[in-house]
Motif scaffolding. Structure first.
Motif, PDB file in Angstrom:
ATOM      1  N   UNK A 514      26.486  43.317  29.884  1.00  0.00           N
ATOM      2  CA  UNK A 514      26.798  44.654  30.403  1.00  0.00           C
ATOM      3  C   UNK A 514      27.356  44.543  31.812  1.00  0.00           C
ATOM      4  N   UNK A 515      28.398  45.288  32.056  1.00  0.00           N
ATOM      5  CA  UNK A 515      28.994  45.263  33.395  1.00  0.00           C
ATOM      6  C   UNK A 515      29.136  46.686  33.946  1.00  0.00           C
ATOM      7  N   UNK A 516      29.367  46.723  35.235  1.00  0.00           N
ATOM      8  CA  UNK A 516      29.784  47.974  35.884  1.00  0.00           C
ATOM      9  C   UNK A 516      31.177  47.691  36.444  1.00  0.00           C
ATOM     10  N   UNK A 517      32.159  48.413  35.922  1.00  0.00           N
ATOM     11  CA  UNK A 517      33.548  48.208  36.347  1.00  0.00           C
ATOM     12  C   UNK A 517      33.898  49.259  37.391  1.00  0.00           C
ATOM     13  N   UNK A 518      34.472  48.808  38.492  1.00  0.00           N
ATOM     14  CA  UNK A 518      34.791  49.786  39.544  1.00  0.00           C
ATOM     15  C   UNK A 518      36.127  49.462  40.210  1.00  0.00           C
ATOM     16  N   UNK A 519      36.637  50.454  40.900  1.00  0.00           N
ATOM     17  CA  UNK A 519      37.851  50.284  41.694  1.00  0.00           C
ATOM     18  C   UNK A 519      37.781  51.268  42.847  1.00  0.00           C
ATOM     19  N   UNK A 520      38.118  50.770  44.051  1.00  0.00           N
ATOM     20  CA  UNK A 520      38.184  51.645  45.215  1.00  0.00           C
ATOM     21  C   UNK A 520      39.540  51.457  45.860  1.00  0.00           C
ATOM     22  N   UNK A 521      40.215  52.550  46.159  1.00  0.00           N
ATOM     23  CA  UNK A 521      41.549  52.391  46.733  1.00  0.00           C
ATOM     24  C   UNK A 521      42.071  53.620  47.444  1.00  0.00           C
ATOM     25  N   UNK A 522      43.225  53.424  48.083  1.00  0.00           N
ATOM     26  CA  UNK A 522      43.898  54.483  48.833  1.00  0.00           C
ATOM     27  C   UNK A 522      45.310  54.683  48.290  1.00  0.00           C
ATOM     28  N   UNK A 523      45.778  55.908  48.442  1.00  0.00           N
ATOM     29  CA  UNK A 523      47.154  56.201  48.054  1.00  0.00           C
ATOM     30  C   UNK A 523      47.655  57.351  48.915  1.00  0.00           C
ATOM     31  N   UNK A 524      48.896  57.340  49.392  1.00  0.00           N
ATOM     32  CA  UNK A 524      49.774  56.173  49.445  1.00  0.00           C
ATOM     33  C   UNK A 524      49.298  55.204  50.533  1.00  0.00           C
ATOM     34  N   UNK A 525      49.612  53.972  50.351  1.00  0.00           N
ATOM     35  CA  UNK A 525      49.145  52.937  51.286  1.00  0.00           C
ATOM     36  C   UNK A 525      49.619  53.210  52.713  1.00  0.00           C
ATOM     37  N   UNK A 545      36.088  44.646  32.580  1.00  0.00           N
ATOM     38  CA  UNK A 545      36.364  44.286  33.971  1.00  0.00           C
ATOM     39  C   UNK A 545      36.918  45.493  34.741  1.00  0.00           C
ATOM     40  N   UNK A 546      36.711  45.458  36.051  1.00  0.00           N
ATOM     41  CA  UNK A 546      37.203  46.555  36.879  1.00  0.00           C
ATOM     42  C   UNK A 546      38.689  46.757  36.749  1.00  0.00           C
ATOM     43  N   UNK A 547      39.426  45.635  36.693  1.00  0.00           N
ATOM     44  CA  UNK A 547      40.883  45.725  36.577  1.00  0.00           C
ATOM     45  C   UNK A 547      41.326  46.282  35.238  1.00  0.00           C
ATOM     46  N   UNK A 548      40.512  46.074  34.203  1.00  0.00           N
ATOM     47  CA  UNK A 548      40.884  46.540  32.867  1.00  0.00           C
ATOM     48  C   UNK A 548      40.463  47.996  32.626  1.00  0.00           C
ATOM     49  N   UNK A 549      39.329  48.366  33.187  1.00  0.00           N
ATOM     50  CA  UNK A 549      38.734  49.668  32.865  1.00  0.00           C
ATOM     51  C   UNK A 549      38.921  50.691  33.982  1.00  0.00           C
ATOM     52  N   UNK A 550      38.545  50.305  35.206  1.00  0.00           N
ATOM     53  CA  UNK A 550      38.522  51.286  36.298  1.00  0.00           C
ATOM     54  C   UNK A 550      39.902  51.487  36.940  1.00  0.00           C
TER      55      UNK A 550
END
Lengths: 582, 172
Positions: A514-525, A545-550
């Protein structure tokens, strides 16, 4: 000779006289008791009988979103009561029941049975009759039917932001969320009205009248924007369905001010059909974005890199040799994909999200520096967002007896440290805000009958230098734009962000499936308008994975919000071209 | 030059007979006529008791009538005030209900449903962004009246008679 009895009192006379005098004495004693001894008490009782007090209910204030739209508001209604005392008259009661039945579309016999089943007092027959219907019913002047003013809470946007807004019980008190946290402002203050009444209990119009007007409840305006809230909730629901995930949270913030623009969690609560007796209600109403702790995984690597850069220990081009695994304190730390990349720069460390790089940076900065910064970034303490139930987070430091050397390495890549999603995004926001940590806030204004308070950005502290913040932001941009087919790439815009994938901790260690997939980001850079944190718990179906799901969820949310905010594209070359257009 | 004040003449009280004389002016002694002081001998018109009683009754009647009229007026005004208060409550309730209706009408799901079902709109497969030289119009979210503005009303002016009453102890 006649015998005169005129001056002769017989024993009968004496008895009669004694009885009369005795009766008068009893009456006098009683009068003395009523008029003199218990004077005050009877005065009060007479006043109670003569004077009628009516509670004037205060209307509960609305909860508004950032645009002024009411996410929760109240409308007036009536509660219908049967006066059982008046319904002793069966013939009139029957007539009233027939009239009531045709009005309420109910069975007259049932109403009559309910009325008679009540031994005394008033029987609540129907709650929350609409105001107009109540007025019509009042005009019918049915025998023994009393209407009492009440109100009902409405949620014009349905279940939107249910965990955040909260709910109101039958007594008008907030049960959770903003409804509970700001109950004293929203509730207002009931007033009362006392008037003298005639023998039939009707108010006498020109009699003495004492009144305390009701104070209307205040209005609480949130920083939440319903359009963005709806975008995040739909995206989250779609993602949970698509990836078969158990739960999740999405937060959208203004990174410069700390204003929370959207905050959604699933599974959620349906405000329109809340069952207060539901055993699972606690789990549904929980605002997971602030109450649930998780191990952030690789999104923490941005923090680790920032600490090293801020201390001048590395530059974006500093290198280490990645052998695929590092031994520390008797434990072996491997990369998530078990790869060995050889000479690796700080930029590549973040792009490839290498755990060995965290070990390298951890060794360079040492535990004291690392934990000093961790504390400065706000981990381990509440953000003071202004909502109840916020968790503080947990991590061990060298001051704790159960801290081990390996903890520094694991904490540096986001394992062994528990944070809330809001804490994580608040910390990362500092990179888009010249290194300043801003306090998140969700309430922007409270207007009550006699005051108005506005809440704005609050700087907590300068965590890293503006140069460090700018460098980390660029590194985060390289993570997305510098990696082909990154899931967070948003057409038309440059994005800065970092994925995270962590194993779910269980009492015996970690659940490897079991994983926790996450992503944190800003837009526009170039000029971050929003920061977004996506967290999907326990996705299934092979993608975890975070890159695949989040990251794809970020792209969906970010592109819609950019359209909504009308932010001009910063990277038009990536926009899709229509046929026939240059 | 200072003037010397004249001494005031001594005050002489008018002579009055020690015993009242008959109003006819005739001396009690037959044949003797005594001159009557000025003003004497004028016949005074008598107001009958009936007239006084009538006026008294009329006055009581007028006072009573005024009281009845006043009480009636107060009662009527009281009922009117109560009716107006009820009307205000009803109107307030109407306003709240209409606000809720407006909000429900601009519910996002409802708008989307109307757009797709009633108006036949579909999501664009591809969106095109066109840059313009003019600034975009300000975003006007609906509805926007919900944040009440604080009204600062000046307190009503105090009339001169209210100030006078205020000076009198016990009239506050």
């Amino acid at each position: 000779m006649t015998k005169s009895h005129s001056n002769h009192l017989t024993w009968r006379h004496w008895i009669l006289a004694t009885l009369v005098v005795g009766s008068f004495a009893v009456v006098l004693v009683h009068l003395y008791r009523v008029q003199v001894l218990d004077h005050e008490q009877y005065i009060k009782e007479a006043a109670i009988t003569r004077q009628g007090a009516v509670t004037v209910s205060a209307s509960r204030g609305a909860i508004l979103d950032a645009t002024g739209y009411p996410l929760a508001t109240s409308v007036d209604t009536w509660d219908v009561y049967i006066d059982r005392f008046q319904w002793r008259d069966h013939a009139k009661a029957q007539q009233a029941a027939i009239g009531l039945a045709s009005f309420l579309k109910r069975d007259a016999g049932q109403i009559l049975a309910e009325g008679f089943a009540q031994p005394s007092g008033d029987l609540l027959l129907q709650r929350s009759l609409s105001y107009d219907d109540g007025l019509k019913l009042d005009k019918l002047d049915l025998w023994g039917i009393r209407l009492v003013r009440s109100s009902v809470r409405l949620y014009p946007e349905g279940d939107l932001a249910g965990q955040l807004i909260g709910y109101v019980g039958r007594d008008g008190a907030g049960l959770w969320g903003v409804e509970a946290d700001f109950d004293s402002m929203l509730r207002g203050k009931d007033g009362w009205l006392t008037t003298e009444r005639d023998a039939l209990g009707r108010p006498i119009a020109f009699s003495k009248r004492t009144e305390r007007p009701a104070v209307e409840g205040g209005e609480v305006q949130l920083t939440i924007d319903r359009f963005m809230q709806a975008i995040t909730e739909r995206a989250l629901e779609s993602a949970l369905g698509k990836y078969g995930a158990k739960s999740g949270s999405i937060i959208v913030m203004n990174p410069r001010t700390g204003a929370v623009l959207a905050m959604s969690s699933r599974p959620g609560v349906q405000l329109s059909t809340v069952n207060l007796n539901d055993q699972k209600l606690d789990a549904l109403v929980r605002n997971r974005a602030i109450t649930d702790l998780y191990e952030p995984g690789s999104t923490m690597k941005t923090i680790t890199a920032a600490i090293a850069l801020d201390k001048g220990l590395v530059t974006p081009e500093s290198t280490y040799v990645d052998t695929g695994a590092e031994k520390i304190g008797g434990y072996t730390i491997s990369n998530w994909d078990f790869s060995a990349n050889g000479p690796t720069t700080l930029r590549q460390y973040l792009q490839k999200s290498l755990n060995t790089g965290s070990v390298w940076l951890g060794k360079k900065m040492g535990p004291d520096t690392f934990y000093q910064y961790i504390k400065a970034f706000g981990f381990g303490e509440a953000t003071h967002v202004g909502l109840a139930g916020e968790a503080e987070g947990q991590y061990r430091t060298p001051a704790d007896q159960n801290w081990y050397e390996v903890d520094l390495a694991t904490n540096a890549y986001g394992q062994g440290i528990a944070v809330t999603p809001l804490q994580m995004l608040t910390a990362i926001n500092s990179f888009a805000n010249q290194g300043r940590l801003m306090r998140p806030y969700v309430v922007s204004k409270i207007v009550t009958a006699n005051s108005s308070r506005t809440f704005g950005p609050v700087e907590v502290r300068q965590v890293v230098t503006p140069q460090t913040a700018a460098t980390v932001l660029k590194l985060m941009n390289d993570v997305v734009d510098g990696v082909d087919l990154h899931g967070a790439k948003t057409p038309g815009y440059h994005v800065a962000g970092k994925t995270g994938t962590t194993l779910v901790s269980i009492p015996t260690g970690y659940d490897l499936d079991s994983t926790i997939a996450s992503f944190a980001g800003f837009i526009p850079y170039e000029d971050p308008q929003i920061s977004v944190l996506i967290k999907i718990d326990q996705p299934g179906g092979g993608l975890n994975l975070g890159g695949q799901v989040a990251a794809p969820v970020f792209e969906s949310v970010a592109s819609q919000i950019m359209d909504y905010l009308r932010v001009p594209p910063t990277n038009p070359a990536t926009l899709p071209k229509l046929a026939g257009r240059p | 030059m200072a003037s010397i004040p004249h001494a005031a003449p001594p005050r002489v009280s008018p002579q009055r007979p020690s015993a009242p004389l008959p109003r006819t002016g005739q001396h009690p002694m037959p044949g003797a006529v005594r001159p009557m002081p000025e003003g004497w001998g004028v016949t005074r018109r008598r107001i009958s008791r009936f007239t006084i009683a009538s006026f008294a009754l009329l006055a009581v009647g007028v006072v009573g009538l005024v009281q009845v009229l006043q009480t009636t007026h107060v009662a009527a005004t009281g009922y009117e005030v109560r009716a107006l208060e009820r009307e205000q409550q009803d109107l307030d309730a109407d306003i709240r209900s209409l606000e809720a209706q407006i909000a429900s009408s601009s519910n996002l799901d409802r708008i989307q449903k109307d757009a797709t079902t009633r108006l036949g709109m579909v999501r664009p497969a591809q969106s095109v962004r066109v840059s313009e030289d003019v600034a975009a119009p300000a975003l006007v979210p609906l509805p926007r009246r919900y944040v009440p503005t604080q009204e600062h009303l000046d307190p009503p002016a105090i009339a001169w008679w209210e100030r006078v009453l205020g000076i009198i102890p016990g009239m506050h």
